[in-house]
Design an enzyme around this catalytic site. Structure first.
Site, short mmCIF file in Angstrom:
data_model
loop_
_atom_site.label_atom_id
_atom_site.label_comp_id
_atom_site.label_asym_id
_atom_site.label_seq_id
_atom_site.Cartn_x
_atom_site.Cartn_y
_atom_site.Cartn_z
N PRO A 1 26.07 -10.56 44.26
CA PRO A 1 26.84 -10.54 42.82
C PRO A 1 26.20 -9.63 41.77
CG PRO A 1 25.79 -12.61 42.87
CD PRO A 1 25.59 -11.92 44.15
N LYS B 184 30.56 -6.38 41.86
CA LYS B 184 31.46 -5.43 42.42
C LYS B 184 32.49 -6.17 43.33
CE LYS B 184 30.04 -1.66 40.93
NZ LYS B 184 30.87 -1.44 39.77
N TYR C 88 28.22 1.08 37.68
CA TYR C 88 28.58 -0.33 37.15
C TYR C 88 30.14 -0.04 36.50
CZ TYR C 88 27.88 -4.82 34.94
OH TYR C 88 27.96 -5.97 34.63
P1 FAD Z 1 38.82 -14.49 48.06
O1 FAD Z 1 38.82 -14.54 46.56
O2 FAD Z 1 37.78 -15.05 48.82
O3 FAD Z 1 40.15 -14.79 48.44
C1 FAD Z 1 40.59 -15.56 49.98
C2 FAD Z 1 41.45 -16.34 50.03
O4 FAD Z 1 41.98 -16.71 51.20
C3 FAD Z 1 40.96 -17.57 49.34
O5 FAD Z 1 41.98 -18.11 48.19
C4 FAD Z 1 40.95 -18.52 50.24
O6 FAD Z 1 41.35 -19.79 50.03
C5 FAD Z 1 41.98 -17.94 51.30
N1 FAD Z 1 41.87 -18.28 52.79
C6 FAD Z 1 40.74 -18.34 53.40
N2 FAD Z 1 41.03 -18.68 54.90
C7 FAD Z 1 42.07 -18.83 54.81
C8 FAD Z 1 43.03 -19.28 55.89
N3 FAD Z 1 42.52 -19.39 57.40
N4 FAD Z 1 44.25 -19.18 55.99
C9 FAD Z 1 45.04 -18.99 54.67
N5 FAD Z 1 44.16 -18.63 53.53
C10 FAD Z 1 42.69 -18.63 53.69
N6 FAD Z 1 31.89 -11.45 42.54
C11 FAD Z 1 31.50 -10.73 41.21
O7 FAD Z 1 31.78 -9.58 41.19
N7 FAD Z 1 30.76 -11.58 40.39
C12 FAD Z 1 30.50 -12.89 40.34
O8 FAD Z 1 29.82 -13.69 39.56
C13 FAD Z 1 30.94 -13.55 41.62
N8 FAD Z 1 30.84 -14.89 41.92
C14 FAD Z 1 31.22 -15.38 42.87
C15 FAD Z 1 30.99 -16.74 43.27
C16 FAD Z 1 31.33 -17.31 44.58
C17 FAD Z 1 31.17 -18.97 44.75
C18 FAD Z 1 32.01 -16.72 45.39
C19 FAD Z 1 32.41 -17.19 46.74
C20 FAD Z 1 32.34 -15.32 45.10
C21 FAD Z 1 31.74 -14.71 44.05
N9 FAD Z 1 31.94 -13.50 43.90
C22 FAD Z 1 31.56 -12.74 42.79
C23 FAD Z 1 32.91 -12.53 44.68
C24 FAD Z 1 34.41 -12.18 44.41
O9 FAD Z 1 34.63 -13.35 43.67
C25 FAD Z 1 34.94 -12.06 45.42
O10 FAD Z 1 34.61 -10.54 45.96
C26 FAD Z 1 36.56 -11.81 45.44
O11 FAD Z 1 37.03 -12.99 45.07
C27 FAD Z 1 37.05 -11.16 46.76
O12 FAD Z 1 38.44 -11.44 46.75
P2 FAD Z 1 39.14 -11.55 48.06
O13 FAD Z 1 40.61 -11.73 47.54
O14 FAD Z 1 38.79 -10.43 49.00
O15 FAD Z 1 38.77 -12.97 48.90
C1 DHB Z 2 29.13 -12.06 35.96
C2 DHB Z 2 28.87 -12.05 37.22
C3 DHB Z 2 28.10 -11.26 37.71
O1 DHB Z 2 27.72 -11.01 39.00
C4 DHB Z 2 27.57 -10.13 37.16
O2 DHB Z 2 27.00 -9.08 37.54
C5 DHB Z 2 28.15 -10.00 35.75
C6 DHB Z 2 28.84 -11.08 35.24
C7 DHB Z 2 30.03 -13.07 35.31
O3 DHB Z 2 30.57 -13.91 36.02
O4 DHB Z 2 30.44 -13.00 34.30
#
Ligand code: FAD
Ligand code: DHB
Length: 394
Positions: free
Chosen positions: A295, A299, A387
């Site tokens: 994280p 990105k 960034y």
């Molecule tokens: P997701 O947001 O993971 O969405 C996938 C969806 O698919 C979910 O709602 C899930 O419930 C659903 N799903 C899963 N399996 C199935 C299935 N079999 N059938 C139907 N639905 C299903 N990124 C940052 O940039 N900064 C951060 O601080 C940060 N913190 C994070 C903290 C955590 C705990 C996690 C897990 C990720 C974090 N990330 C962060 C990453 C960022 O949140 C993700 O990159 C982003 O959510 C990606 O979006 P997505 O739509 O690809 O996947």
């Molecule tokens: C936050 C998360 C990140 O991974 C980061 O690089 C900056 C901010 C946030 O959750 O606010």
């Protein structure tokens, strides 16, 4: 029972929801299948930073009203080390691009509301999702919804189901290559009820490990500290967390962190991961289903949005002009940006964290990299450009 749609979307994260909205705008029909409830996806705390391109896309899609009101535009970040802060100024180092602090679960709320208002189909709490015939022209998704088994016939399937989803496993092992790295540390993240301590995000390198000061609103702050990824959050009292934050963030000029009650705390592991290609037959992976970044560069969400922007364009030219060239190029087009973000996130992570097996030479390397990054305009500009995010068509 059987149903039909043009694009079956698995997962209502940022990738799946934004894809359904982008397709609807062009008159392409989709159904989103989500394994969790609406309440759960709208309350899970995740990312906070939107790149300029993501902000622009939300604005273009008519999704920006609440974000403009409640989010905060930032024009720089601080890199802090050896007890001194150094500002990276996005305004002068990029062509006026910035970032928006607006939490991921608020983006989710805005997207869900917009899609349902359009009469779009998002099925929550689906179970037993399985993909069939993805290499044929008529792929299917079978799932259970409200105790009923449904066969969804599609022209295409978008696997937007995150890292732990089921879609990725439909790409045969013989044709896929996986690249991955796990890190010997995680982040302990908190929400704290307090006023902001800083106008901008602070990324800190200290002898005790990395710390990040971010924000959610004038009353709620988000902070992270590097920790052992195997550690149990129960081992961290609120006092210990605040003490550690203060120690890591301490400056020579006695900067003070504004304190308040901690309302949420959890530990997340960190990993880099990419699967190539991001497509097999009529299955297209997008977002975390195809790639994970640590994280540190903020990105993850932004990459997910960039993927579905490319995918929606490719589907539009398929349906409107009978062209398959953009669908064929989808994986390669996305992977160029994905690998840039993989490198940037790995680089920020490596520069700012303490590694358990670091020797003094390695520490000098990190310090030199930090000094170069803040003292050289070229190096600062490179950080700033990555960034705030490269243009979608980079
Ligand atoms: P997701 O947001 O993971 O969405 C996938 C969806 O698919 C979910 O709602 C899930 O419930 C659903 N799903 C899963 N399996 C199935 C299935 N079999 N059938 C139907 N639905 C299903 N990124 C940052 O940039 N900064 C951060 O601080 C940060 N913190 C994070 C903290 C955590 C705990 C996690 C897990 C990720 C974090 N990330 C962060 C990453 C960022 O949140 C993700 O990159 C982003 O959510 C990606 O979006 P997505 O739509 O690809 O996947
Ligand atoms: C936050 C998360 C990140 O991974 C980061 O690089 C900056 C901010 C946030 O959750 O606010």
């Amino acid at each position: 029972m059987s149903m039909r749609t043009q694009v079956g979307i698995i997962g209502a994260g940022p990738a799946g929801l934004m894809l359904s909205l982008l397709l609807h705008r062009e008159g392409i029909d989709s159904i989103v299948l989500e394994s969790r409830s609406r309440e759960e996806i709208e309350s899970t705390i995740r990312a906070g930073v939107l790149e300029q391109g993501t902000v622009d896309l939300m604005t273009e899609m008519g999704l920006a009203e609440r974000m403009q009101r409640e989010g905060a535009i930032h024009h720089g970040i601080e890199l802090r080390f050896d007890g001194t802060g150094h500002r990276i100024d996005f305004d002068t180092l990029t062509d006026g691009r910035g970032i928006m602090l607006y939490p991921q679960h608020e983006v989710i709320k805005d997207c869900v509301a917009a899609r349902l208002n359009q009469g779009g189909h998002i099925l929550f709490n689906v179970e037993e999702v399985q993909l069939f015939d993805v290499s044929s022209n008529q792929p299917r998704i079978r799932f259970v919804h409200q105790q009923q088994q449904i066969d969804l016939q599609c022209d295409f399937i978008a696997g937007c189901d995150g890292f732990h989803g089921v879609s990725r496993s439909s790409i045969p092992v013989e044709v896929q290559t996986v690249f991955s790295r796990s890190y010997p540390f995680g982040w302990l993240g908190i929400l704290m009820q307090a006023p902001p301590s800083s106008q901008e995000l602070i990324y800190t390198y200290s002898a005790r490990g990395f710390a990040l000061v971010s924000t959610r609103s004038p009353e709620l702050q988000r902070m992270y500290i590097q920790c052992d990824p195997q550690d149990d959050i129960a081992n961290w009292s609120d006092e210990m967390i605040l003490e550690e934050l203060q120690a890591r963030l301490a400056t020579k000029d006695n900067w003070q962190l504004r304190l308040g009650p901690i309302t949420q705390k959890s530990i997340l592991a960190m990993r880099s991961f990419v699967i190539e290609p991001m497509q097999y037959g009529r299955l297209f992976l997008a977002g975390d289903a195809a790639h994970i970044v640590p994280p540190t560069g903020a990105k993850g969400l932004n990459l997910a949005v960039a993927d579905v922007r490319h995918l929606s364009r490719a589907l539009v030219v398929y349906y409107k002009q009978d062209r398959t060239d953009l669908l064929e190029a989808y994986s390669a087009t996305c992977l160029r940006r994905v690998w840039r973000a993989e490198h940037f996130s790995w680089w920020m992570t490596s520069m700012l964290h303490r590694f358990p097996d670091d020797d003094t030479f390695q520490q000098r390397m990190q310090r030199s990299q930090l000094e170069y990054t803040v003292r050289s305009r070229a190096a600062s500009a490179s950080l700033a450009e990555n960034y705030v995010g490269l243009p979608f068509d980079w």
